[in-house]
Design an enzyme around this catalytic site. Structure first.
Site, PDB file in Angstrom:
ATOM      1  N   SER A  69       0.844  -1.200   0.000  1.00 50.40           N
ATOM      2  CA  SER A  69       0.000   0.000   0.000  1.00 50.40           C
ATOM      3  C   SER A  69       0.872   1.240   0.000  1.00 50.40           C
ATOM      4  O   SER A  69       2.008   1.218   0.475  1.00 50.40           O
ATOM      5  CB  SER A  69      -0.869   0.015   1.258  1.00 50.40           C
ATOM      6  OG  SER A  69      -1.541   1.248   1.381  1.00 50.40           O
ATOM      7  N   TYR A 119      -2.199  -1.331  10.053  1.00 51.99           N
ATOM      8  CA  TYR A 119      -2.225  -1.491   8.598  1.00 51.99           C
ATOM      9  C   TYR A 119      -0.927  -0.955   7.995  1.00 51.99           C
ATOM     10  O   TYR A 119      -0.292  -1.612   7.162  1.00 51.99           O
ATOM     11  CB  TYR A 119      -3.438  -0.735   8.040  1.00 51.99           C
ATOM     12  CG  TYR A 119      -3.668  -0.894   6.555  1.00 51.99           C
ATOM     13  CD1 TYR A 119      -4.494  -1.905   6.061  1.00 51.99           C
ATOM     14  CD2 TYR A 119      -3.093  -0.024   5.632  1.00 51.99           C
ATOM     15  CE1 TYR A 119      -4.728  -2.041   4.693  1.00 51.99           C
ATOM     16  CE2 TYR A 119      -3.320  -0.153   4.273  1.00 51.99           C
ATOM     17  CZ  TYR A 119      -4.139  -1.161   3.810  1.00 51.99           C
ATOM     18  OH  TYR A 119      -4.367  -1.293   2.455  1.00 51.99           O
TER      19      TYR A 119
HETATM   20  N1  LIG Z   1      -8.520   0.224  -2.233  1.00 57.92           N
HETATM   21  C1  LIG Z   1      -7.478   0.913  -1.837  1.00 57.92           C
HETATM   22  O1  LIG Z   1      -7.486   2.150  -1.813  1.00 57.92           O
HETATM   23  C2  LIG Z   1      -6.219   0.201  -1.431  1.00 57.92           C
HETATM   24  C3  LIG Z   1      -5.069   0.963  -1.216  1.00 57.92           C
HETATM   25  C4  LIG Z   1      -3.901   0.317  -0.847  1.00 57.92           C
HETATM   26  C5  LIG Z   1      -3.884  -1.063  -0.692  1.00 57.92           C
HETATM   27  N2  LIG Z   1      -5.021  -1.787  -0.872  1.00 57.92           N
HETATM   28  C6  LIG Z   1      -4.939  -3.231  -0.703  1.00 57.92           C
HETATM   29  O2  LIG Z   1      -5.466  -3.857  -1.855  1.00 57.92           O
HETATM   30  C7  LIG Z   1      -5.856  -5.187  -1.532  1.00 57.92           C
HETATM   31  C8  LIG Z   1      -7.218  -5.451  -2.139  1.00 57.92           C
HETATM   32  O3  LIG Z   1      -8.186  -4.629  -1.497  1.00 57.92           O
HETATM   33  P1  LIG Z   1      -9.390  -3.923  -2.283  1.00 57.92           P
HETATM   34  O4  LIG Z   1      -9.195  -2.463  -2.142  1.00 57.92           O
HETATM   35  O5  LIG Z   1      -9.548  -4.520  -3.607  1.00 57.92           O
HETATM   36  O6  LIG Z   1     -10.597  -4.284  -1.303  1.00 57.92           O
HETATM   37  P2  LIG Z   1     -11.845  -5.275  -1.450  1.00 57.92           P
HETATM   38  O7  LIG Z   1     -12.533  -5.273  -0.137  1.00 57.92           O
HETATM   39  O8  LIG Z   1     -12.629  -4.945  -2.661  1.00 57.92           O
HETATM   40  O9  LIG Z   1     -11.156  -6.702  -1.701  1.00 57.92           O
HETATM   41  C9  LIG Z   1     -10.457  -7.373  -0.701  1.00 57.92           C
HETATM   42  C10 LIG Z   1     -10.809  -8.840  -0.784  1.00 57.92           C
HETATM   43  O10 LIG Z   1      -9.995  -9.555   0.153  1.00 57.92           O
HETATM   44  C11 LIG Z   1     -10.811 -10.532   0.753  1.00 57.92           C
HETATM   45  N3  LIG Z   1     -10.269 -10.942   2.056  1.00 57.92           N
HETATM   46  C12 LIG Z   1     -10.172 -10.193   3.177  1.00 57.92           C
HETATM   47  N4  LIG Z   1      -9.649 -10.928   4.178  1.00 57.92           N
HETATM   48  C13 LIG Z   1      -9.394 -12.160   3.656  1.00 57.92           C
HETATM   49  C14 LIG Z   1      -8.843 -13.338   4.185  1.00 57.92           C
HETATM   50  N5  LIG Z   1      -8.462 -13.428   5.472  1.00 57.92           N
HETATM   51  N6  LIG Z   1      -8.717 -14.405   3.365  1.00 57.92           N
HETATM   52  C15 LIG Z   1      -9.126 -14.348   2.078  1.00 57.92           C
HETATM   53  N7  LIG Z   1      -9.667 -13.255   1.522  1.00 57.92           N
HETATM   54  C16 LIG Z   1      -9.792 -12.163   2.308  1.00 57.92           C
HETATM   55  C17 LIG Z   1     -12.180  -9.875   0.886  1.00 57.92           C
HETATM   56  O11 LIG Z   1     -13.212 -10.820   1.060  1.00 57.92           O
HETATM   57  C18 LIG Z   1     -12.269  -9.102  -0.416  1.00 57.92           C
HETATM   58  O12 LIG Z   1     -12.904  -9.859  -1.422  1.00 57.92           O
HETATM   59  C19 LIG Z   1      -5.807  -5.282  -0.004  1.00 57.92           C
HETATM   60  O13 LIG Z   1      -4.621  -5.948   0.370  1.00 57.92           O
HETATM   61  C20 LIG Z   1      -5.752  -3.827   0.435  1.00 57.92           C
HETATM   62  O14 LIG Z   1      -5.125  -3.682   1.678  1.00 57.92           O
HETATM   63  C21 LIG Z   1      -6.183  -1.186  -1.247  1.00 57.92           C
END
Ligand SMILES: NC(=O)c1ccc[n+]([C@@H]2O[C@H](COP(=O)([O-])OP(=O)(O)OC[C@H]3O[C@@H](n4cnc5c(N)ncnc54)[C@H](O)[C@@H]3O)[C@@H](O)[C@H]2O)c1
Length: 274
Positions: free
Chosen positions: A139, A152
């Site tokens: 991130s 986080y």
């Molecule tokens: N969206 C943002 O702005 C952003 C920014 C930086 C990093 N991220 C990272 O991107 C990645 C994806 O997140 P996103 O934004 O697409 O969110 P999202 O909620 O759309 O997708 C995350 C997915 O991870 C799954 N998940 C959560 N815990 C889990 C577990 N223990 N085992 C299996 N699956 C699990 C959820 O069910 C969900 O489908 C994450 O690692 C998040 O930290 C997101």
């Protein structure tokens, strides 16, 4: 012929957001994908939509048994593994450091750090045979302070350093290990719309547009494109890196938000000794 023709990838967190966009893009480019996620309804629906090129398996990335089974599922379903994208995540423990319960800290690291470690650990033996790519989602919070909860930020920084460390070992087997540091991306996680209808997400996008110099909401596809680059043969000399994809956020303050005197041309008043 797509860039991922004949390749097999595991994508954790592939039921939603960045993971789902990556699954779609990988399949568009010829890959077959195993999605591992806790959300069986969403993951199952995506697998049915993209059948026979996508298989869904319910998996908690914090569980070693689940991750082991997920890797076996790729080998059993498609006969090989070329890439694992350790992407599953959630916001984790929130609040001040003195009020953070130890159980919530451990749960956060269990998903965000142990989950990545387990993905690397169980994919490594299969990838060693043929080279390949390990990608993890860190991130922008690993790079810039003040935009996420403490646990986080620390967990995502750990993902960056684990990436570097494992890359040095796996380079001997031509396995690349990289991570992506997304900025603000319009997903249920970032916009706090998990479990709510798609319209809730759409209505919150305009507020994201001004968050970074490139004035639009970051989209899951923006991160998926970087993941595709890292998974494909376009990046065979790239390893041990953390790629920030954030519309310029971490570069600094947007031009439009900089002071007027700095943005307006005027004659230089340089001191010249007479
Ligand atoms: N969206 C943002 O702005 C952003 C920014 C930086 C990093 N991220 C990272 O991107 C990645 C994806 O997140 P996103 O934004 O697409 O969110 P999202 O909620 O759309 O997708 C995350 C997915 O991870 C799954 N998940 C959560 N815990 C889990 C577990 N223990 N085992 C299996 N699956 C699990 C959820 O069910 C969900 O489908 C994450 O690692 C998040 O930290 C997101």
């Amino acid at each position: 012929m797509g860039e991922m023709e004949g390749r097999v990838a595991i994508i954790t967190g592939g039921a939603s957001g960045i993971g789902a966009a990556s699954a779609r893009l990988f399949v568009e480019n010829g890959a077959r994908v195993v999605i591992g996620d806790l959300q069986s309804d969403l993951g199952g629906a995506l697998a049915r939509e993209l059948a026979p090129n996508v298989v869904f398996r319910r998996a908690d990335v914090a569980s070693e048994d689940d991750v082991r089974a997920l890797v076996s599922c790729a080998a059993d379903s498609f006969g090989r593994l070329d890439c694992i994208f350790n992407n599953a995540g959630f916001g984790g423990a929130i609040g001040g450091i003195a009020e953070t319960p130890v159980e919530e800290w451990d749960l956060t690291f269990g998903v965000l750090v142990r989950g990545v470690f387990l993905g690397m650990k169980h994919a490594a033996p299969l990838l060693r045979h043929r080279g390949g790519s390990i990608i993890s989602t860190a991130s922008m919070a690993a790079v810039v302070g003040g935009y996420s909860p403490h646990a986080y930020a620390a967990a995502k920084a750990a993902v960056v350093q684990l990436t570097r460390s494992v890359a040095l070992e796996m380079a001997e087997d031509r396995v690349r290990v990289n991570c992506i540091c997304p900025g603000f991306i319009a997903t249920p996680l970032a916009l706090n719309t998990v479990g709510r209808p798609e319209s809730a997400l759409e209505s919150r996008k305009p507020s994201l547009a001004r968050a970074q110099p490139i004035e639009r909401a970051g989209e899951p596809r923006d991160i998926a494109e970087m993941a595709l680059f890292l998974a494909s043969d376009r990046s065979t000399f790239v390893t041990g890196q953390a790629f920030v994809v954030d519309g310029g956020f971490s570069a600094g303050r947007a031009w439009r938000d900089q002071p007027e005197w700095q943005r307006t041309a005027h004659p230089l008043k340089i001191y010249r000794p007479r």
